[in-house]
Scaffold this motif. Structure first.
Motif, PDB file in Angstrom:
ATOM      1  N   PRO A 143      53.648  -5.593  12.057  1.00  0.00           N
ATOM      2  CA  PRO A 143      52.613  -5.896  11.052  1.00  0.00           C
ATOM      3  C   PRO A 143      52.670  -7.326  10.526  1.00  0.00           C
ATOM      4  O   PRO A 143      51.657  -7.834  10.042  1.00  0.00           O
ATOM      5  CB  PRO A 143      52.881  -4.880   9.932  1.00  0.00           C
ATOM      6  CG  PRO A 143      54.147  -4.193  10.267  1.00  0.00           C
ATOM      7  CD  PRO A 143      54.403  -4.376  11.701  1.00  0.00           C
ATOM      8  N   LEU A 144      53.832  -7.970  10.606  1.00  0.00           N
ATOM      9  CA  LEU A 144      53.919  -9.370  10.170  1.00  0.00           C
ATOM     10  C   LEU A 144      53.471 -10.318  11.284  1.00  0.00           C
ATOM     11  O   LEU A 144      53.388 -11.532  11.077  1.00  0.00           O
ATOM     12  CB  LEU A 144      55.356  -9.744   9.777  1.00  0.00           C
ATOM     13  CG  LEU A 144      56.158  -8.879   8.804  1.00  0.00           C
ATOM     14  CD1 LEU A 144      57.266  -9.707   8.178  1.00  0.00           C
ATOM     15  CD2 LEU A 144      55.300  -8.269   7.751  1.00  0.00           C
ATOM     16  N   GLY A 145      53.266  -9.779  12.463  1.00  0.00           N
ATOM     17  CA  GLY A 145      52.877 -10.626  13.588  1.00  0.00           C
ATOM     18  C   GLY A 145      54.016 -11.483  14.105  1.00  0.00           C
ATOM     19  O   GLY A 145      53.804 -12.556  14.659  1.00  0.00           O
TER      20      GLY A 145
ATOM     21  N   ARG B 225      53.816 -21.302  19.193  1.00  0.00           N
ATOM     22  CA  ARG B 225      53.164 -20.036  18.865  1.00  0.00           C
ATOM     23  C   ARG B 225      53.132 -19.821  17.355  1.00  0.00           C
ATOM     24  O   ARG B 225      52.122 -19.358  16.803  1.00  0.00           O
ATOM     25  CB  ARG B 225      53.868 -18.876  19.566  1.00  0.00           C
ATOM     26  CG  ARG B 225      53.473 -18.726  21.033  1.00  0.00           C
ATOM     27  CD  ARG B 225      54.073 -17.492  21.690  1.00  0.00           C
ATOM     28  NE  ARG B 225      55.472 -17.664  22.023  1.00  0.00           N
ATOM     29  CZ  ARG B 225      55.917 -18.122  23.187  1.00  0.00           C
ATOM     30  NH1 ARG B 225      55.073 -18.462  24.132  1.00  0.00           N
ATOM     31  NH2 ARG B 225      57.207 -18.241  23.406  1.00  0.00           N
ATOM     32  N   LEU B 226      54.219 -20.197  16.669  1.00  0.00           N
ATOM     33  CA  LEU B 226      54.229 -20.084  15.214  1.00  0.00           C
ATOM     34  C   LEU B 226      53.192 -21.033  14.600  1.00  0.00           C
ATOM     35  O   LEU B 226      52.559 -20.711  13.591  1.00  0.00           O
ATOM     36  CB  LEU B 226      55.632 -20.411  14.650  1.00  0.00           C
ATOM     37  CG  LEU B 226      56.711 -19.355  14.867  1.00  0.00           C
ATOM     38  CD1 LEU B 226      58.025 -19.789  14.220  1.00  0.00           C
ATOM     39  CD2 LEU B 226      56.280 -17.999  14.306  1.00  0.00           C
ATOM     40  N   GLU B 227      53.034 -22.196  15.224  1.00  0.00           N
ATOM     41  CA  GLU B 227      52.016 -23.124  14.737  1.00  0.00           C
ATOM     42  C   GLU B 227      50.622 -22.544  14.965  1.00  0.00           C
ATOM     43  O   GLU B 227      49.763 -22.596  14.066  1.00  0.00           O
ATOM     44  CB  GLU B 227      52.129 -24.474  15.462  1.00  0.00           C
ATOM     45  CG  GLU B 227      51.179 -25.532  14.922  1.00  0.00           C
ATOM     46  CD  GLU B 227      51.168 -26.796  15.767  1.00  0.00           C
ATOM     47  OE1 GLU B 227      51.260 -26.691  17.010  1.00  0.00           O
ATOM     48  OE2 GLU B 227      51.079 -27.888  15.176  1.00  0.00           O
ATOM     49  N   ALA B 228      50.419 -21.970  16.147  1.00  0.00           N
ATOM     50  CA  ALA B 228      49.117 -21.364  16.460  1.00  0.00           C
ATOM     51  C   ALA B 228      48.811 -20.228  15.495  1.00  0.00           C
ATOM     52  O   ALA B 228      47.649 -19.972  15.164  1.00  0.00           O
ATOM     53  CB  ALA B 228      49.115 -20.858  17.903  1.00  0.00           C
ATOM     54  N   ALA B 229      49.871 -19.549  15.014  1.00  0.00           N
ATOM     55  CA  ALA B 229      49.680 -18.463  14.058  1.00  0.00           C
ATOM     56  C   ALA B 229      49.491 -18.995  12.633  1.00  0.00           C
ATOM     57  O   ALA B 229      49.301 -18.212  11.699  1.00  0.00           O
ATOM     58  CB  ALA B 229      50.876 -17.515  14.100  1.00  0.00           C
TER      59      ALA B 229
ATOM     60  N   PRO C 121      62.982 -13.119  17.565  1.00  0.00           N
ATOM     61  CA  PRO C 121      63.422 -14.521  17.472  1.00  0.00           C
ATOM     62  C   PRO C 121      62.543 -15.350  16.530  1.00  0.00           C
ATOM     63  O   PRO C 121      63.044 -16.246  15.846  1.00  0.00           O
ATOM     64  CB  PRO C 121      63.339 -15.035  18.912  1.00  0.00           C
ATOM     65  CG  PRO C 121      62.644 -13.982  19.683  1.00  0.00           C
ATOM     66  CD  PRO C 121      62.751 -12.711  18.952  1.00  0.00           C
ATOM     67  N   GLN C 122      61.260 -15.042  16.486  1.00  0.00           N
ATOM     68  CA  GLN C 122      60.392 -15.746  15.540  1.00  0.00           C
ATOM     69  C   GLN C 122      60.817 -15.441  14.104  1.00  0.00           C
ATOM     70  O   GLN C 122      60.792 -16.317  13.234  1.00  0.00           O
ATOM     71  CB  GLN C 122      58.926 -15.342  15.750  1.00  0.00           C
ATOM     72  CG  GLN C 122      58.323 -15.899  17.032  1.00  0.00           C
ATOM     73  CD  GLN C 122      56.969 -15.293  17.354  1.00  0.00           C
ATOM     74  OE1 GLN C 122      56.409 -14.514  16.581  1.00  0.00           O
ATOM     75  NE2 GLN C 122      56.430 -15.645  18.515  1.00  0.00           N
ATOM     76  N   TYR C 123      61.216 -14.200  13.871  1.00  0.00           N
ATOM     77  CA  TYR C 123      61.694 -13.791  12.550  1.00  0.00           C
ATOM     78  C   TYR C 123      62.943 -14.584  12.171  1.00  0.00           C
ATOM     79  O   TYR C 123      63.066 -15.069  11.038  1.00  0.00           O
ATOM     80  CB  TYR C 123      61.975 -12.285  12.589  1.00  0.00           C
ATOM     81  CG  TYR C 123      62.611 -11.678  11.364  1.00  0.00           C
ATOM     82  CD1 TYR C 123      61.937 -11.614  10.155  1.00  0.00           C
ATOM     83  CD2 TYR C 123      63.889 -11.131  11.432  1.00  0.00           C
ATOM     84  CE1 TYR C 123      62.518 -11.023   9.038  1.00  0.00           C
ATOM     85  CE2 TYR C 123      64.472 -10.530  10.327  1.00  0.00           C
ATOM     86  CZ  TYR C 123      63.785 -10.480   9.138  1.00  0.00           C
ATOM     87  OH  TYR C 123      64.372  -9.905   8.044  1.00  0.00           O
ATOM     88  N   LEU C 124      63.854 -14.760  13.125  1.00  0.00           N
ATOM     89  CA  LEU C 124      65.060 -15.546  12.846  1.00  0.00           C
ATOM     90  C   LEU C 124      64.699 -16.983  12.480  1.00  0.00           C
ATOM     91  O   LEU C 124      65.282 -17.575  11.568  1.00  0.00           O
ATOM     92  CB  LEU C 124      66.003 -15.527  14.061  1.00  0.00           C
ATOM     93  CG  LEU C 124      66.629 -14.178  14.418  1.00  0.00           C
ATOM     94  CD1 LEU C 124      67.588 -14.332  15.592  1.00  0.00           C
ATOM     95  CD2 LEU C 124      67.350 -13.566  13.234  1.00  0.00           C
TER      96      LEU C 124
END
Lengths: 172, 172
Positions: B60-62, B102-106, B66-69
């Motif tokens: 749900p957080l998208g 990807r984090l930037e795109a998000a 590893p992105q979470y870390l």
DNA sequence: CACTAACAGTTAGTGCACTAACTATCTGGA
DNA sequence: TCCAGATAGTTAGTGCACTAACTGTTAGTG
């Protein structure tokens, strides 16, 4: 710069949690959150680091770490189906399928249709795959040496991990 | 079928190692090998299982694990370079590079050249990235509940993992 | 000042690891 | 007997994770 850095080293580095859950009935929920963050982080990093330790040791055998786990399973019992291997080492058939093709291409296993059930594959060690076990016997001592942990620490780690696996594997 | 199966469950399932290294000066080398096989196997499986536990919670957080870390690191201190993030969570820049895009795109971070050093990138949380922290606070308790382990077990695990990380991170 | 070292990040290529969708086989009834 | 549902494995697509090779920037040294 909205949130100032709490520590220079980053993610909750040295905050040793105080074990006193038996005298204090309620652990601070804040501490609980932080502890868990450390556990998830520590588990991921420890696993990556240790697998990285295997890389140079397994390289002369021509195996990656997951391939090594599959070979360990096959050295225990040789004709196994894809599903059985997946259950043993907690991997999806979709992950194993290409991996097993690479092991076949390396001449370590054969992939034949199971005689009793045409749906299933019988993954069988070749002579070469069986002989590779001799070389693999050298792997664990090298890892233990590179790890540089005492046996007691290894056993404690193993105990903790076993509890985690028991808690996570059957539920899913 | 050269080696008959030693057990039906596969890889050294219930062979609890006896801790007696203090009275017996030499541990059987055979046992040592088996213990280690279990540790490497247990570490990989436990990490995969626990990360799998995070998947539905982070979805749900998208975020992926590893992105979470990475976000955890940035919530501690916001402008970080790729290298710094890599040091904090033990990942290669080559792994982080596409992940950060990807984090930037998000819309969670920005990737700007560092003013002092044109080589480096300043990875900075956006307002959206900063706000995501509120939702992320819900994550750890959900994981602890799904894990179903006692706090003492978690702490023991964390202690063991910390020793492993200490033993593996600096040496490399 | 030029020039080499080191460094920060990216790209290419290989190999996991997952979910979802698919093919093929098997099985248990109506 | 036929067929609906379960099962075994594969394929496609996304996203890590690594090494090696590359571009561009910085800094140190003659």
């Amino acid at each position: 710069m909205t949130r100032s850095a709490s520590t220079p080293t980053g993610i909750r580095p040295s905050r040793r949690p105080v074990t006193r859950s038996h005298d204090a009935p309620t652990v601070s929920p804040d501490d609980l959150l932080k502890l868990d963050q450390q556990v998830c982080f520590a588990l991921a990093v420890a696993a990556r680091n240790v697998i990285g330790l295997y890389r140079p040791v397994l390289e002369p055998l021509g195996l990656t770490h997951p391939q090594y786990l599959v070979m360990l399973a096959l050295w225990e019992r040789s004709p196994l189906t894809v599903r059985e291997i997946g259950r043993l080492i907690s991997l999806e058939p979709a992950t194993l399928s290409p991996l097993l093709k690479r092991l076949e291409a390396a001449g370590l296993v054969t992939r034949d249709r199971h005689p009793d059930d045409e749906r299933a594959l019988a993954i069988t060690l070749t002579e070469r795959g069986r002989r590779l076990r001799e070389q693999a016997l050298e792997v664990p001592p090298q890892i233990v040496e590179r790890l540089g942990l005492r046996i007691e620490d290894l056993e404690a780690l193993h105990g903790s991990l076993t509890r985690v696996i028991a808690a996570t594997t059957p539920a899913d």
